[in-house]
Design an enzyme around this catalytic site. Structure first.
Site, short mmCIF file in Angstrom:
data_model
loop_
_atom_site.label_atom_id
_atom_site.label_comp_id
_atom_site.label_asym_id
_atom_site.label_seq_id
_atom_site.Cartn_x
_atom_site.Cartn_y
_atom_site.Cartn_z
N ARG A 256 -18.66 -5.70 -1.72
CA ARG A 256 -18.78 -4.81 -0.45
C ARG A 256 -19.71 -4.63 0.09
O ARG A 256 -19.97 -4.31 1.48
CB ARG A 256 -17.62 -3.57 -1.11
CG ARG A 256 -16.36 -3.89 -1.21
CD ARG A 256 -15.43 -2.80 -1.73
NE ARG A 256 -14.03 -3.08 -1.48
CZ ARG A 256 -13.13 -2.36 -2.21
NH1 ARG A 256 -13.29 -1.52 -2.92
NH2 ARG A 256 -11.75 -2.46 -1.87
N ARG B 158 -13.52 -4.60 -10.48
CA ARG B 158 -13.64 -3.39 -9.62
C ARG B 158 -15.17 -3.46 -9.70
O ARG B 158 -15.99 -2.95 -8.64
CB ARG B 158 -13.17 -2.52 -10.32
CG ARG B 158 -11.57 -2.29 -10.15
CD ARG B 158 -11.34 -2.15 -8.65
NE ARG B 158 -11.52 -1.09 -7.99
CZ ARG B 158 -10.95 -0.36 -7.30
NH1 ARG B 158 -9.59 -1.15 -6.75
NH2 ARG B 158 -11.37 0.40 -6.76
N PHE C 84 -5.26 7.45 6.82
CA PHE C 84 -5.49 6.03 7.26
C PHE C 84 -4.61 4.87 7.09
O PHE C 84 -4.69 4.06 7.25
CB PHE C 84 -6.81 5.74 6.45
CG PHE C 84 -6.48 5.86 5.02
CD1 PHE C 84 -6.01 4.61 4.46
CD2 PHE C 84 -7.01 6.87 4.27
CE1 PHE C 84 -6.07 4.67 2.94
CE2 PHE C 84 -7.08 6.69 2.86
CZ PHE C 84 -6.40 5.66 2.17
N THR D 204 -15.09 1.67 -2.60
CA THR D 204 -14.34 1.32 -1.64
C THR D 204 -15.34 1.49 -0.21
O THR D 204 -15.02 0.63 0.75
CB THR D 204 -13.43 2.55 -1.57
OG1 THR D 204 -12.58 2.71 -2.67
CG2 THR D 204 -12.31 2.33 -0.41
N GLU E 80 0.95 -6.35 -8.48
CA GLU E 80 0.32 -7.12 -7.09
C GLU E 80 0.63 -8.63 -7.09
O GLU E 80 0.82 -9.19 -6.02
CB GLU E 80 -0.84 -6.56 -7.07
CG GLU E 80 -1.09 -5.24 -6.69
CD GLU E 80 -2.28 -4.49 -6.67
OE1 GLU E 80 -2.25 -3.24 -6.49
OE2 GLU E 80 -3.38 -5.24 -7.23
N TYR F 170 0.88 -1.23 -0.11
CA TYR F 170 0.08 -0.01 0.03
C TYR F 170 0.96 1.27 -0.02
O TYR F 170 0.38 2.25 0.38
CB TYR F 170 -1.05 -0.19 1.27
CG TYR F 170 -1.99 -0.91 0.93
CD1 TYR F 170 -3.38 -0.75 -0.02
CD2 TYR F 170 -2.28 -2.25 1.76
CE1 TYR F 170 -4.29 -1.41 -0.02
CE2 TYR F 170 -3.59 -2.92 1.53
CZ TYR F 170 -4.19 -2.45 0.67
OH TYR F 170 -5.50 -3.40 0.49
N HIS G 259 -9.98 -6.65 -1.65
CA HIS G 259 -9.02 -5.89 -2.60
C HIS G 259 -9.26 -6.42 -3.98
O HIS G 259 -9.28 -7.37 -4.28
CB HIS G 259 -7.44 -6.02 -2.25
CG HIS G 259 -6.62 -5.20 -3.24
ND1 HIS G 259 -6.48 -4.05 -3.16
CD2 HIS G 259 -5.90 -5.86 -4.42
CE1 HIS G 259 -5.77 -3.55 -4.48
NE2 HIS G 259 -5.27 -4.77 -4.83
N1 UDP Z 1 -9.11 2.95 3.03
C1 UDP Z 1 -9.50 3.58 4.46
N2 UDP Z 1 -10.10 4.83 4.58
C2 UDP Z 1 -10.18 5.39 3.05
C3 UDP Z 1 -9.79 5.07 1.98
C4 UDP Z 1 -9.34 3.94 1.95
O1 UDP Z 1 -9.19 2.98 5.43
O2 UDP Z 1 -10.78 6.66 3.66
C5 UDP Z 1 -8.37 1.48 3.07
C6 UDP Z 1 -9.37 0.60 2.43
O3 UDP Z 1 -9.28 -0.56 3.18
C7 UDP Z 1 -9.07 0.63 1.07
C8 UDP Z 1 -7.57 0.67 1.04
O4 UDP Z 1 -7.48 1.63 2.15
O5 UDP Z 1 -9.60 -0.68 0.31
C9 UDP Z 1 -7.13 1.15 -0.31
O6 UDP Z 1 -7.72 2.55 -0.81
P1 UDP Z 1 -8.07 2.62 -2.28
O7 UDP Z 1 -8.43 4.05 -2.26
O8 UDP Z 1 -7.13 1.99 -3.08
O9 UDP Z 1 -9.41 1.84 -2.37
P2 UDP Z 1 -9.81 0.29 -3.02
O10 UDP Z 1 -8.85 0.58 -4.32
O11 UDP Z 1 -9.51 -0.54 -2.24
O12 UDP Z 1 -11.23 0.58 -3.39
MG MG Z 2 -6.78 0.97 -4.56
#
Ligand code: UDP
Ligand code: MG
Length: 148
Positions: free
Chosen positions: A113, A96, A68, A102, A137, A60, A126
């Site tokens: 989700r 996706r 976060f 998210t 990845e 990450y 993920h």
């Molecule tokens: N995350 C979080 N708070 C936020 C945004 C993201 O804890 O406000 C965490 C969440 O587990 C997320 C991961 O960080 O899946 C990666 O963030 P991303 O924006 O890449 O979201 P994703 O691609 O997983 O939808």
């Molecule tokens: Mg992401």
């Protein structure tokens, strides 16, 4: 150039996923995998594994300046995850769509989700966001002889 085009064709049909620690803790591995395979994805690599702090920080790294980040690393390392590579035409984009936004509160009805995530941070799964990241990845978690 020829080689690049060939590689691009090879990777656009694969994506990388993790069933995150909350999915494993809540006994949702089977239900989520069922939904994934029922949606036309073929599992070409899969393992139960646990991320170290170093692993999660590297995976990450793009989020390391975000507020976060610390919480995310703690969450992702607290127990085992299921890592998998999935194959389907248009895999990255279609996966996706299947997982949803998210934030589960904004995830469309019937998405993974929407059905299994607890919060924006503990959001069950993920999914890679580009073909390039799907390759990076996948290679982070699997060696070539673990991919079928
Ligand atoms: N995350 C979080 N708070 C936020 C945004 C993201 O804890 O406000 C965490 C969440 O587990 C997320 C991961 O960080 O899946 C990666 O963030 P991303 O924006 O890449 O979201 P994703 O691609 O997983 O939808
Ligand atoms: Mg992401």
């Amino acid at each position: 150039m020829q080689k690049f085009i060939y590689l691009d064709i090879m990777v656009t049909n694969k994506t990388f996923t993790m069933l995150k620690p909350d999915s494993v803790e809540n006994g949702n591995i089977g239900a989520i995998l069922e939904k994934i395979t029922a949606s036309g994805f073929r599992i070409v690599a899969m393992k139960l594994t646990q991320l170290t702090n170093t692993d999660a920080e590297a995976f990450y790294a793009v989020h390391k300046e975000r507020p976060f980040f610390g919480e995310l690393v703690k969450y992702m390392t607290r127990g085992p995850i299921v890592a998998a590579i999935l194959e389907k035409e248009n895999a990255v984009q279609d996966f996706r769509t299947l997982i949803g936004a998210t934030n589960p509160a904004e995830a469309a009805k019937g998405t993974i989700r929407n059905m299994f995530a607890e919060s924006i941070s503990q959001n069950a799964v993920h999914g890679s966001d580009s073909n390039e990241n799907a390759v990076v990845e996948s290679m982070f978690h699997f060696s070539q002889r673990e991919i079928f």
